[in-house]
Write an enzyme that holds these catalytic residues in place. Structure first.
Site, PDB file in Angstrom:
ATOM      1  N   CYS B  84      51.778  -9.624  56.447  1.00 23.93           N
ATOM      2  CA  CYS B  84      53.098  -9.703  56.123  1.00 23.93           C
ATOM      3  C   CYS B  84      53.109  -9.986  54.610  1.00 23.93           C
ATOM      4  CB  CYS B  84      53.699 -10.994  56.697  1.00 23.93           C
ATOM      5  SG  CYS B  84      53.334 -11.159  58.508  1.00 23.93           S
ATOM      6  N   HIS B 102      58.912 -15.419  58.815  1.00 22.37           N
ATOM      7  CA  HIS B 102      58.783 -14.394  59.728  1.00 22.37           C
ATOM      8  C   HIS B 102      58.530 -14.913  61.068  1.00 22.37           C
ATOM      9  CE1 HIS B 102      57.654 -10.833  62.184  1.00 22.37           C
ATOM     10  NE2 HIS B 102      56.245 -10.920  62.036  1.00 22.37           N
ATOM     11  N   HIS B 104      58.469 -14.625  65.442  1.00 30.96           N
ATOM     12  CA  HIS B 104      58.290 -13.659  66.784  1.00 30.96           C
ATOM     13  C   HIS B 104      59.180 -14.115  67.887  1.00 30.96           C
ATOM     14  CE1 HIS B 104      54.048 -11.565  66.217  1.00 30.96           C
ATOM     15  NE2 HIS B 104      54.782 -11.328  65.067  1.00 30.96           N
ATOM     16  N   GLU B 129      81.291 -19.343  64.930  1.00 31.09           N
ATOM     17  CA  GLU B 129      81.255 -20.470  64.023  1.00 31.09           C
ATOM     18  C   GLU B 129      79.970 -20.626  63.077  1.00 31.09           C
ATOM     19  OE1 GLU B 129      83.736 -22.131  62.458  1.00 31.09           O
ATOM     20  OE2 GLU B 129      82.795 -23.537  61.489  1.00 31.09           O
ATOM     21  N   HIS B 196      59.449  -6.628  67.928  1.00 28.11           N
ATOM     22  CA  HIS B 196      58.556  -7.513  67.034  1.00 28.11           C
ATOM     23  C   HIS B 196      58.985  -8.991  66.582  1.00 28.11           C
ATOM     24  CE1 HIS B 196      55.667  -6.978  63.411  1.00 28.11           C
ATOM     25  NE2 HIS B 196      55.861  -8.256  63.550  1.00 28.11           N
TER      26      HIS B 196
END
Lengths: 233, 233, 233, 233
Positions: B84, B102, B104, B129, B196
């Site tokens: 990543c 990140h 999943h 909201e 993903h």
């Protein structure tokens, strides 16, 4: 032989089995005494006992089997060995695995029920990133390659396939069907048991645990996809 | 350079990454070694390693990259940098962000699947909201204004839009698509990756974390709205 | 008689009731002061108080009833005995149980609502492995037999049947219906109360708790099966 | 005036607000800085600050308002008072409540969305046991009566009705609508805000918290009932 279940190392099987069972309980994998875990450590196979509250297991509740003689070298008084034992040993024998986890996760059961309605004897899914968390045969190499994939793991465009065997009245009677399924699909990383749960193994405890997590993630996702009308493959 | 991953301050990146990963695990964001986090701290970029159990990361497992030279100044032995990494750096470069998460999360994945069925390349929702918890570009000013809204955040009647990019076999191959999506929609606070997960960033760790929470809340709500037949916009 | 609620043994009812209530709260069984638990210990019946936050009960909040005289031998000042008391005592009287758990689990309530729509006065399910976690009458022998089944428990091909009684305005008015249901179905391990929850008992605390878990698992699974269009029997 | 936020009593508002916020975070009520809580303690009103991570609030982050003068007697440096403040004060003024909880629970939001589709401006449900956990006006007497019902609480055959007001761009602009709803329905124990969340109050912290739990239970149950095609009234 009481020393085989005594260790100050938190990563020793005698300590890992209690801590993992406690964790699996919070995931809903071993509720109501269901499910189990076994670790093979050198020549010894450690096994959680049968029919007890898994989140309360202590080191002294664990059975230890000698791998070569297949005799118990430590048996807790007043407990019974798990009926899952021959299934755990099958994973060790056929895949040379060193850890095997059995869960009653509802997502695993629901996936087998959805497949049953379509007469499917395997669960297949593809093009979901989490598939990359699963290794070929459940015991593929864990070295990280470029692209963030482990050397022995499925790639994003591979199809994950998990065989489903039919449940039996007695847990040990699943052994032949599990062995057959593992021999027929040497790429299988796990075996689903219809209306029952799943057996997942790995070369190491970490591999077995993270693959059990990735599979459970995929089972849950698959159930939710079905509810939204999204296909699996 | 071992001192860059040693600090007694719980808010130092070397301590925050382990504690946040442990927390994200309980939210289902990083199950089975998936997902990750990075923090930019002055001239150093801290990165969770690839392919390990995120809830068990220790400070000494973290990679540290020098921002100007883009060289690793601390690399844990026997671990690999996260795939990543180029995506995290893109968030820092294009948005001047200092933290990128990140996940999943299944809710993120399900939202991309629902959008896929309608050929949508962005997720949009309005008049909820929790949208007010998201800032313009993901890095808007966090000063509280009258009405309980942060100065740089969306207002209740704004439409939240999150671009969706298509997944690739190798995580780093997402970099160009992520950069393109971020340049085309400068208001985007995050990028969804089809089948993903999601990348979310912020000016601070707190902004990235609370925006990741608000987005995950909105993704989950959107899936449940869909199941109840309620539209998103 | 303050000594009856004082013990240093974590498995003494005076300590178990607080710790189990805290745990049941995390399972969603006793939210908002709902639900309850009682343990019979030799000649004494321990009862969680009524209308308080169950996750915050202390030993000194517990009522203790003398079994033979049916008089309270310890009553916490300013608390009221649970309205569930006559129902707990019914389980002790009719089944010779020693622990009874009452939950407001949403899965139990939803199962009674699904059954209501089909005018069913019992919930039945079969061929789900977790059924093996339930004993005949709720008090069957717990010795492990071959096949991983407890001697007094249902087998995989048995049908689990739980009677459903109609709710009343006052909890104690459920007593007659509960007694009738337990007498008519001596194999019943629990009684569901329509739009209310479930009463589950056991020969021991462990049996009551693990059966309550297995039942809740089955109720949740049954609701999800219904949503997927999969039948229960 | 720093002493108003210093106490060694865990039940003092300065300590309760941090511990309750941490707990509410685990329930999904205050994710991503959303939601809030206020406690009125003698002449002082304690208020969680705006726009911060609710699970990380410390005593020194709390605002304290003097009830008679309506002036802040303690303001944490660099934090802003919650935009919910006028709404909390409305509950204190109109109901003589002493605690008010505001959640962004998804179940509350989903219930308002389901009602919106039928043009309903109130949520109603009946004949669910958990209704007995709710008091008339949110501030009914908490003394336990026969039947396990609190003296001021709804009975099983009462209909629970919670008014729904429309959301506004600025949180404080909800004040007039909330006041109007509370005056028109003096039996209302809470006010739902469309696409936003819920405000729940009580005579005591315990009453507000347990009623917030019972309502959230009912909202979640109502959503699941809708998915199963079961009516609410």
């Amino acid at each position: 032989m009481k020393e085989v279940i005594q260790s100050t190392d938190p990563n020793h099987p005698a300590n890992l089995i209690p801590s993992l069972c406690k964790h699996f309980y919070t995931l809903g994998w071993v509720t109501g005494t269901g499910g189990g875990i076994s670790i093979r450590h050198n020549e010894h196979v450690y096994l959680a006992p049968s029919g007890v509250q898994k989140e309360q297991i202590r080191s002294s509740d664990i059975f230890v089997l000698d791998w070569s003689s297949q005799n118990y070298i430590y048996s807790p008084p007043s407990l019974k060995p798990s009926a899952c034992t021959p299934l755990f040993l099958t994973a060790y024998r056929l895949r040379d695995a060193n850890c095997c986890i059995h869960t009653h996760s509802q997502w695993a059961v629901l996936v087998t029920l959805i497949c049953e309605a379509s007469n499917l004897t395997k669960f297949t899914i593809r093009e979901i990133e989490q598939i990359k968390g699963i290794s070929h045969g459940g015991i593929g190499g864990a070295e990280i390659k470029e692209g963030g994939r482990k050397s022995g793991n499925l790639s994003y465009f591979d199809t994950l396939s998990v065989p489903i065997i039919e449940n039996t009245a007695r847990e040990e009677d699943l052994t032949d069907a599990m062995e057959k399924a593992m021999r027929e699909d040497t790429d299988a990383c796990a075996v689903l048991v219809r209306r029952h749960g799943v057996y997942v193994w790995g070369k190491t405890v970490e591999q077995a645990k993270t693959q059990a997590e990735s599979l459970d993630y995929l089972f849950e996702l698959a159930v939710r996809m079905r509810q939204l009308g999204v296909g699996w493959t």
